[in-house]
Motif scaffolding. Sequence first.
Motif, PDB file in Angstrom:
ATOM      1  N   SER A   1      38.306  99.757  22.016  1.00  0.00           N
ATOM      2  CA  SER A   1      39.317  98.705  21.846  1.00  0.00           C
ATOM      3  C   SER A   1      38.884  97.655  20.821  1.00  0.00           C
ATOM      4  O   SER A   1      39.732  97.072  20.152  1.00  0.00           O
ATOM      5  CB  SER A   1      39.658  98.048  23.186  1.00  0.00           C
TER       6      SER A   1
ATOM      7  N   LYS B   1      41.099  96.410  17.865  1.00  0.00           N
ATOM      8  CA  LYS B   1      41.369  94.980  17.676  1.00  0.00           C
ATOM      9  C   LYS B   1      41.156  94.594  16.215  1.00  0.00           C
ATOM     10  O   LYS B   1      41.936  93.822  15.642  1.00  0.00           O
ATOM     11  CB  LYS B   1      40.458  94.153  18.589  1.00  0.00           C
TER      12      LYS B   1
ATOM     13  N   PHE C   1      47.534  94.222  17.594  1.00  0.00           N
ATOM     14  CA  PHE C   1      46.737  94.570  18.773  1.00  0.00           C
ATOM     15  C   PHE C   1      47.139  93.695  19.959  1.00  0.00           C
ATOM     16  O   PHE C   1      47.366  94.200  21.061  1.00  0.00           O
ATOM     17  CB  PHE C   1      45.241  94.408  18.457  1.00  0.00           C
ATOM     18  N   GLU C   2      47.255  92.398  19.739  1.00  0.00           N
ATOM     19  CA  GLU C   2      47.629  91.483  20.824  1.00  0.00           C
ATOM     20  C   GLU C   2      49.050  91.752  21.325  1.00  0.00           C
ATOM     21  O   GLU C   2      49.318  91.662  22.529  1.00  0.00           O
ATOM     22  CB  GLU C   2      47.492  90.031  20.353  1.00  0.00           C
TER      23      GLU C   2
END
Length: 130
Positions: A65, A69, A112-113
């Motif tokens: 991840s 990110k 990503f967020e």
Amino acid sequence: MELNTSNNNTKKMTVINGSHFSNMEGFYEEVSRLFMKDEDWKVGTLDGFDDILYGVETDITWKDSLKSKEDLGVDLTKEFYENKIRQGKPFNVELIQQKLDELINKNGQTLFEILIEIIESHKNITLILD
């Protein structure tokens, strides 16, 4: 890419592997492979990704991840918004410009967020960042 069911839990475990992609097209390929095995269409938008998660009961482990990110961070998000602004209709250029400005001013979300927020909005899914 593996889908496992453990004996002591009825929930499935789905693994999104960040080493399998470095952009949104690759992410969509990855989730299409995981969630759309028997479908004749693939995920290709954020809304489409959100849609396929309705009714899904699984734990999602997002491996690598930190790589995702970085890959789906500010630079790619900026490019994503700029492409939509260039395309114009059917996109709401004013809203996208606002999102781009927020991103540049360090108040906006990266792709990503946004993806994390989409996953976490589905109460039947538990997300583990690995």
